[in-house]
Design a protein around this motif. Structure first.
Motif, PDB file in Angstrom:
ATOM      1  N   PRO A 118      -0.142   0.501   1.383  1.00 19.66           N
ATOM      2  CA  PRO A 118       1.110  -0.253   1.548  1.00 19.66           C
ATOM      3  C   PRO A 118       2.244   0.625   2.062  1.00 19.66           C
ATOM      4  N   ALA A 119       2.558   0.472   3.346  1.00 16.90           N
ATOM      5  CA  ALA A 119       3.617   1.292   3.953  1.00 16.90           C
ATOM      6  C   ALA A 119       4.973   1.005   3.331  1.00 16.90           C
ATOM      7  N   SER A 120       5.210  -0.231   2.884  1.00 15.30           N
ATOM      8  CA  SER A 120       6.512  -0.561   2.305  1.00 15.30           C
ATOM      9  C   SER A 120       6.788   0.259   1.057  1.00 15.30           C
ATOM     10  N   LEU A 121       5.747   0.626   0.340  1.00 15.40           N
ATOM     11  CA  LEU A 121       5.926   1.435  -0.859  1.00 15.40           C
ATOM     12  C   LEU A 121       6.413   2.836  -0.492  1.00 15.40           C
ATOM     13  N   VAL A 122       5.837   3.414   0.566  1.00 14.16           N
ATOM     14  CA  VAL A 122       6.274   4.737   1.016  1.00 14.16           C
ATOM     15  C   VAL A 122       7.708   4.679   1.529  1.00 14.16           C
ATOM     16  N   GLU A 123       8.053   3.612   2.246  1.00 14.22           N
ATOM     17  CA  GLU A 123       9.423   3.467   2.740  1.00 14.22           C
ATOM     18  C   GLU A 123      10.409   3.400   1.581  1.00 14.22           C
ATOM     19  N   ALA A 124      10.049   2.671   0.531  1.00 16.36           N
ATOM     20  CA  ALA A 124      10.920   2.605  -0.641  1.00 16.36           C
ATOM     21  C   ALA A 124      11.073   3.977  -1.286  1.00 16.36           C
ATOM     22  N   MET A 125      10.007   4.758  -1.288  1.00 14.39           N
ATOM     23  CA  MET A 125      10.083   6.099  -1.865  1.00 14.39           C
ATOM     24  C   MET A 125      10.976   7.004  -1.023  1.00 14.39           C
ATOM     25  N   PHE A 126      10.890   6.908   0.301  1.00 11.65           N
ATOM     26  CA  PHE A 126      11.805   7.668   1.159  1.00 11.65           C
ATOM     27  C   PHE A 126      13.258   7.327   0.832  1.00 11.65           C
ATOM     28  N   CYS A 127      13.503   6.082   0.439  1.00 10.64           N
ATOM     29  CA  CYS A 127      14.860   5.633   0.101  1.00 10.64           C
ATOM     30  C   CYS A 127      15.245   5.951  -1.337  1.00 10.64           C
ATOM     31  N   ASP A 145      -1.565  -2.784  -9.415  1.00 11.05           N
ATOM     32  CA  ASP A 145      -2.574  -1.734  -9.264  1.00 11.05           C
ATOM     33  C   ASP A 145      -3.665  -2.201  -8.304  1.00 11.05           C
ATOM     34  N   VAL A 146      -3.394  -2.102  -7.018  1.00  8.67           N
ATOM     35  CA  VAL A 146      -4.342  -2.501  -5.982  1.00  8.67           C
ATOM     36  C   VAL A 146      -4.358  -1.444  -4.883  1.00  8.67           C
ATOM     37  N   GLY A 147      -5.477  -1.373  -4.164  1.00  6.95           N
ATOM     38  CA  GLY A 147      -5.568  -0.472  -3.024  1.00  6.95           C
ATOM     39  C   GLY A 147      -5.201   0.958  -3.385  1.00  6.95           C
ATOM     40  N   ALA A 148      -4.365   1.559  -2.541  1.00  7.49           N
ATOM     41  CA  ALA A 148      -3.978   2.958  -2.708  1.00  7.49           C
ATOM     42  C   ALA A 148      -2.664   3.130  -3.454  1.00  7.49           C
ATOM     43  N   VAL A 149      -2.226   2.109  -4.206  1.00  3.63           N
ATOM     44  CA  VAL A 149      -0.909   2.152  -4.853  1.00  3.63           C
ATOM     45  C   VAL A 149      -0.777   3.353  -5.781  1.00  3.63           C
ATOM     46  N   VAL A 150      -1.719   3.530  -6.697  1.00  5.94           N
ATOM     47  CA  VAL A 150      -1.610   4.624  -7.672  1.00  5.94           C
ATOM     48  C   VAL A 150      -1.617   5.967  -6.966  1.00  5.94           C
ATOM     49  N   GLU A 151      -2.446   6.099  -5.940  1.00  6.88           N
ATOM     50  CA  GLU A 151      -2.494   7.352  -5.185  1.00  6.88           C
ATOM     51  C   GLU A 151      -1.161   7.646  -4.515  1.00  6.88           C
TER      52      GLU A 151
END
Length: 545
Positions: free
Chosen positions: A418-427, A435-441
């Motif tokens: 989920p790219a949106s999760l990384v974008e939120a972290m950059f912010c 808890d799906v896909g690569a979320v925890v990672e």
């Protein structure tokens, strides 16, 4: 080094995350020559850097007739299929197709599939005419015999003539790259390395380059085509035997690509586990997280006080897999326990027609759960849930969307990376995710994770962070530090810079025109940069610019 880049979706013609990644890779590794082989789209390309060129582009045209598809895609079909196969070619084709079909129908015979695939590729390369042959009566009869042979899968054995005909059509589509005119010494044969930007059909030309020329194959998967096939709703109306045959085809193709690849670079551990389940060798798998541009989010990430402390933000493509209905029910509970809470749903425009229907349904559910507020809590007619579109006046950019709230929510039931999760972290935003896909990672310990399809747990986690600003800011700062360390364009380019050199160092020596002539390839020619040019200008007395 000359890289044959096999692109997913037709880069440089296509847009999307895959296209942006290819663009960053090509522009970031300027010391290499990139020959682009684009599957899926043609047209007028954008400007490319000097070290990149479009070597071939093929619009495989799934909705056109085989002859018209071939003309558009650069297949060998128009020239070679004007007359049918003779007796010798028909026998070669039938034997190859029978081996391929046997490998698909049998549970434990992957070898026959690979032998049949390469035999068909050699026939297409030397004689052409493969698309028509794959739809012929000979092909259907060979498939029928394989399905009814002893030891065939139960689902395949139950297939009838309609299933055989439908599968023959799907197989022809999947194997169209075998008929491309890309397998010559001056095309893929000239590449030092083939880099496929996806697995499945996109990697097929690289698989054949490995077969015909010994070219090392590197496969990058940020999404797994086999997983996408399993989850696709497109085949919901297909019969069980047809689904069995198609699953076997995609599984066998993935396994052969993984077996022949010099190295696999999944974008996350979730994709890596899929590759390992398909038989990929762990020693030849290296996780390389996709690089994302962090600079655009720097201003928001460095402003710790930005964002409404009572606002939750969701950003993404509106589709059932995102479970916005579950998010709305979770927010109803949040709203009951914290009346000033608000939810902004920012939709990224999607071309799929079904997206509009699902968005309309979500708006209807929101209208039932949150009728317009009475005077007192907010202005008359104001609703605590807003639906906006990225690029509109309320959310002109991603930065504006993330900056508007204190907490970013991801409610999906299915995800890859989920790219949106990384974008939120950059912010520097704290996150609550399912808890799906690569979320925890991705988030490590920098956010809260709850089970999917559990609105109560999602609501409890959101309330915990809404009511604890200090914890929210601490998690946001940690999230930003983690994202800058692991998910930037720079780390992605550094990884592939090293991988390219490593694979070339282990590749067998390639003999090219001029080999055997003394000093035909001066040592400076193998050094990145313009050393050879400088040596020439210095020897002639010209200025060494």
């Amino acid at each position: 080094m000359r890289i044959g880049l096999l692109t997913e979706g037709g880069y440089p013609y296509a847009t999307g995350e895959s296209g942006r990644w290819c663009e960053r890779l090509v522009r970031g590794l300027g010391q290499h020559q990139f020959d682009l082989y684009a599957l899926g789209r043609t047209g007028t390309p954008p400007a490319l850097p000097p070290h990149a060129r479009i070597a071939r582009a093929a619009d495989l045209g799934l909705d056109a007739s085989p002859a018209h598809q071939a003309e558009r895609a650069g297949l060998r079909e128009p020239r070679a299929s004007r007359r049918a196969y003779g007796r010798h070619e028909r026998r070669r084709f039938t034997e190859a197709y029978h081996r391929l079909a046997t490998g698909l129908c049998a549970e434990d015979d992957a070898t026959s599939f690979a032998e049949g695939l390469y035999a068909l590729a050699e026939l297409a390369r030397g004689r052409g005419g493969l698309p028509a042959a794959l739809r012929s009566d000979d092909a259907v009869r060979a498939l029928e015999a394989a399905c009814r042979a002893p030891g065939a899968r139960r689902g395949a054995a139950a297939a009838g003539l309609p299933d055989h005909l439908a599968f023959a059509e799907q197989l022809e589509r999947a194997l169209r790259p075998l008929s491309l005119d890309w397998y010559e010494e001056e095309t893929l044969g000239a590449a030092d390395l083939c880099h496929a930007a996806a697995g499945g059909t996109t990697a097929l030309p690289g698989l054949l380059a490995k077969r015909f020329f010994g070219t090392p194959l590197l496969v990058t998967e940020y999404g797994v085509p086999l997983r996408a096939h399993y989850l696709s709703a497109a085949g919901a109306d297909r019969s069980a035997p047809l689904r069995t045959l198609l699953a076997a085809l995609h599984g066998r193709l993935a396994a052969e690509i993984y077996r022949q690849s010099a190295l696999l670079t999944p974008g996350n551990a979730h994709a890596r586990r899929w590759q390992e389940k398909c038989g990929a060798d762990r020693a030849r798998i290296r996780t390389v997280h996709p690089g994302m541009a962090a600079d655009r989010f720097a201003e928001v990430g460095e402003d710790e006080e930005s964002g409404d402390p009572a606002t939750l933000v969701w950003v993404g493509r509106v589709e059932p897999a995102k479970d916005l209905i579950g998010l709305l029910h979770a927010f109803a509970e949040i709203r009951a326990r914290q009346p000033d809470a608000r939810l902004r749903i920012v939709a990224v425009p999607a071309p799929e027609p079904a997206a509009g229907a699902y968005l309309t349904y979500c708006k209807g559910v929101a209208a039932q759960l949150f009728p317009d507020e009475a005077p007192g809590a907010h202005a008359v007619g104001e609703n605590p849930v807003t639906f906006e579109e990225l690029g509109g006046p309320e959310a002109p950019t991603l930065e504006d969307a993330y900056a508007s709230g204190a907490l970013v929510v991801l409610s999906s039931v299915v995800e890859g990376f989920p790219a949106s999760l990384v974008e939120a972290m950059f912010c520097a935003r704290a996150t609550v995710s399912t808890d799906v896909g690569a979320v925890v990672e991705i988030i490590g310990g920098t956010g809260l994770v709850v089970p999917p399809r559990n609105p109560r747990a999602l609501a409890d986690a959101c309330l915990a962070l809404l009511r604890d600003p200090e914890r929210r800011h601490r998690l946001g700062a940690a999230a930003r530090a983690r994202a800058l360390e692991l998910f930037t364009v720079e780390q992605n380019l550094a990884a592939f810079r090293g991988i390219y050199l490593e694979l070339l160092s282990h590749a067998p020596v390639r003999h090219r025109p001029g080999d055997g002539v003394p000093f035909a390839h001066p040592a400076e020619a193998h050094v990145p940069g313009s050393w050879a040019h400088k040596a020439v200008t210095a020897g002639t007395g010209a200025p060494d610019a």
